[in-house]
Design a protein around this motif. Structure first.
Motif, PDB file in Angstrom:
ATOM      1  N   TRP A  16      13.212   0.648   3.050  1.00  0.00           N
ATOM      2  CA  TRP A  16      14.014  -0.523   3.406  1.00  0.00           C
ATOM      3  C   TRP A  16      15.224  -0.618   2.490  1.00  0.00           C
ATOM      4  CZ3 TRP A  16       9.109  -3.973   3.216  1.00  0.00           C
ATOM      5  CH2 TRP A  16       8.338  -3.743   4.351  1.00  0.00           C
ATOM      6  N   ALA A  17      15.016  -0.254   1.223  1.00  0.00           N
ATOM      7  CA  ALA A  17      16.099  -0.369   0.250  1.00  0.00           C
ATOM      8  C   ALA A  17      17.267   0.535   0.603  1.00  0.00           C
ATOM      9  CB  ALA A  17      15.595  -0.024  -1.154  1.00  0.00           C
ATOM     10  N   VAL A  18      16.994   1.657   1.226  1.00  0.00           N
ATOM     11  CA  VAL A  18      18.082   2.568   1.589  1.00  0.00           C
ATOM     12  C   VAL A  18      18.443   2.452   3.062  1.00  0.00           C
ATOM     13  CG1 VAL A  18      17.627   4.188  -0.287  1.00  0.00           C
ATOM     14  CG2 VAL A  18      16.495   4.524   1.910  1.00  0.00           C
ATOM     15  N   GLY A  19      17.860   1.490   3.754  1.00  0.00           N
ATOM     16  CA  GLY A  19      18.279   1.174   5.114  1.00  0.00           C
ATOM     17  C   GLY A  19      17.575   1.900   6.235  1.00  0.00           C
ATOM     18  N   THR A  76       0.804  -1.218   0.000  1.00  0.00           N
ATOM     19  CA  THR A  76       0.000   0.000   0.000  1.00  0.00           C
ATOM     20  C   THR A  76       0.840   1.273   0.000  1.00  0.00           C
ATOM     21  OG1 THR A  76      -0.155  -0.037   2.394  1.00  0.00           O
ATOM     22  CG2 THR A  76      -1.936  -1.108   1.157  1.00  0.00           C
ATOM     23  N   HIS A  77       2.061   1.215   0.503  1.00  0.00           N
ATOM     24  CA  HIS A  77       2.913   2.404   0.601  1.00  0.00           C
ATOM     25  C   HIS A  77       4.348   2.077   0.168  1.00  0.00           C
ATOM     26  CE1 HIS A  77      -0.423   3.185   3.356  1.00  0.00           C
ATOM     27  NE2 HIS A  77      -0.224   4.450   3.075  1.00  0.00           N
ATOM     28  N   PRO A  78       4.559   1.742  -1.095  1.00  0.00           N
ATOM     29  CA  PRO A  78       5.896   1.286  -1.504  1.00  0.00           C
ATOM     30  C   PRO A  78       6.983   2.353  -1.370  1.00  0.00           C
ATOM     31  CG  PRO A  78       4.534   1.653  -3.420  1.00  0.00           C
ATOM     32  CD  PRO A  78       3.638   1.776  -2.220  1.00  0.00           C
ATOM     33  N   TYR A  79       6.638   3.631  -1.493  1.00  0.00           N
ATOM     34  CA  TYR A  79       7.650   4.676  -1.313  1.00  0.00           C
ATOM     35  C   TYR A  79       8.169   4.684   0.121  1.00  0.00           C
ATOM     36  CZ  TYR A  79       6.184   6.976  -5.653  1.00  0.00           C
ATOM     37  OH  TYR A  79       5.904   7.276  -6.951  1.00  0.00           O
ATOM     38  N   HIS A  80       7.242   4.572   1.063  1.00  0.00           N
ATOM     39  CA  HIS A  80       7.588   4.718   2.463  1.00  0.00           C
ATOM     40  C   HIS A  80       8.117   3.443   3.091  1.00  0.00           C
ATOM     41  CE1 HIS A  80       5.869   8.645   2.276  1.00  0.00           C
ATOM     42  NE2 HIS A  80       4.729   8.145   1.845  1.00  0.00           N
ATOM     43  N   HIS A  81       7.625   2.321   2.661  1.00  0.00           N
ATOM     44  CA  HIS A  81       8.029   1.064   3.281  1.00  0.00           C
ATOM     45  C   HIS A  81       9.158   0.401   2.495  1.00  0.00           C
ATOM     46  CE1 HIS A  81       3.878   0.817   5.410  1.00  0.00           C
ATOM     47  NE2 HIS A  81       4.637   1.776   5.869  1.00  0.00           N
ATOM     48  N   LYS A 123      14.644  -6.961   3.470  1.00  0.00           N
ATOM     49  CA  LYS A 123      15.670  -6.369   2.625  1.00  0.00           C
ATOM     50  C   LYS A 123      15.222  -6.400   1.177  1.00  0.00           C
ATOM     51  CE  LYS A 123      19.604  -7.183   5.532  1.00  0.00           C
ATOM     52  NZ  LYS A 123      21.014  -7.469   5.585  1.00  0.00           N
ATOM     53  N   ILE A 124      15.479  -5.296   0.482  1.00  0.00           N
ATOM     54  CA  ILE A 124      15.141  -5.191  -0.933  1.00  0.00           C
ATOM     55  C   ILE A 124      16.185  -4.253  -1.547  1.00  0.00           C
ATOM     56  CG2 ILE A 124      13.504  -3.312  -0.480  1.00  0.00           C
ATOM     57  CD1 ILE A 124      11.822  -4.320  -2.819  1.00  0.00           C
ATOM     58  N   SER A 125      16.594  -4.571  -2.741  1.00  0.00           N
ATOM     59  CA  SER A 125      17.603  -3.718  -3.389  1.00  0.00           C
ATOM     60  C   SER A 125      16.927  -2.440  -3.903  1.00  0.00           C
ATOM     61  CB  SER A 125      18.259  -4.458  -4.558  1.00  0.00           C
ATOM     62  OG  SER A 125      17.342  -4.595  -5.626  1.00  0.00           O
ATOM     63  N   LEU A 126      17.713  -1.406  -4.081  1.00  0.00           N
ATOM     64  CA  LEU A 126      17.166  -0.155  -4.599  1.00  0.00           C
ATOM     65  C   LEU A 126      16.540  -0.343  -5.986  1.00  0.00           C
ATOM     66  CD1 LEU A 126      16.607   2.769  -4.055  1.00  0.00           C
ATOM     67  CD2 LEU A 126      18.898   3.323  -4.898  1.00  0.00           C
ATOM     68  N   PRO A 127      17.183  -1.054  -6.936  1.00  0.00           N
ATOM     69  CA  PRO A 127      16.523  -1.274  -8.232  1.00  0.00           C
ATOM     70  C   PRO A 127      15.199  -2.038  -8.101  1.00  0.00           C
ATOM     71  CG  PRO A 127      18.865  -1.726  -8.426  1.00  0.00           C
ATOM     72  CD  PRO A 127      18.569  -1.537  -6.954  1.00  0.00           C
ATOM     73  N   ASP A 128      15.144  -3.008  -7.186  1.00  0.00           N
ATOM     74  CA  ASP A 128      13.887  -3.742  -6.983  1.00  0.00           C
ATOM     75  C   ASP A 128      12.815  -2.836  -6.385  1.00  0.00           C
ATOM     76  OD1 ASP A 128      14.949  -6.045  -8.029  1.00  0.00           O
ATOM     77  OD2 ASP A 128      15.351  -6.973  -6.077  1.00  0.00           O
ATOM     78  N   ALA A 129      13.213  -1.940  -5.480  1.00  0.00           N
ATOM     79  CA  ALA A 129      12.257  -0.996  -4.884  1.00  0.00           C
ATOM     80  C   ALA A 129      11.712  -0.049  -5.946  1.00  0.00           C
ATOM     81  CB  ALA A 129      12.916  -0.218  -3.755  1.00  0.00           C
ATOM     82  N   VAL A 130      12.587   0.445  -6.814  1.00  0.00           N
ATOM     83  CA  VAL A 130      12.150   1.343  -7.884  1.00  0.00           C
ATOM     84  C   VAL A 130      11.181   0.623  -8.819  1.00  0.00           C
ATOM     85  CG1 VAL A 130      12.940   2.635  -9.910  1.00  0.00           C
ATOM     86  CG2 VAL A 130      14.192   2.814  -7.752  1.00  0.00           C
ATOM     87  N   ALA A 131      11.485  -0.618  -9.168  1.00  0.00           N
ATOM     88  CA  ALA A 131      10.599  -1.402 -10.040  1.00  0.00           C
ATOM     89  C   ALA A 131       9.256  -1.658  -9.359  1.00  0.00           C
ATOM     90  CB  ALA A 131      11.269  -2.718 -10.423  1.00  0.00           C
TER      91      ALA A 131
END
Length: 86
Positions: A49-52, A40-45, A62-70
């Protein structure tokens, strides 16, 4: 001639639409789901997490920054499709 007006408020992965008539009476109020089976809140959650930001939180994944952006892109596209359908 005054016409009805529609207002929209987003709330996570849903939106509330309210139609108000010329005399300020509520003609319709409905909640619509914009996405299904997505965060529901991928920017915030997930994005944080991707940036720690929440790395030490017990619920963090844990999620990588490219995976979070996708993921954010997928959620955005799904919400746009859901809004068009509704």
């Amino acid at each position: 001639m005054r016409r009805p007006a529609v207002g929209v408020a987003e709330h996570g992965n849903s939106a509330v639409l309210v139609t108000v008539g010329p005399g300020s009476e509520i003609l319709d109020r409905r909640r619509i789901d914009l996405t299904r089976d997505l965060p529901t809140h991928p920017y915030h959650h997930e994005g944080s997490w991707a940036v720690g930001r929440y790395v030490n939180s017990p619920w963090a994944r844990k999620i990588s920054l490219p995976d979070a952006v996708a993921l954010v892109k997928r959620v955005h596209e799904a919400a746009a499709r859901g809004a068009r359908r509704a």
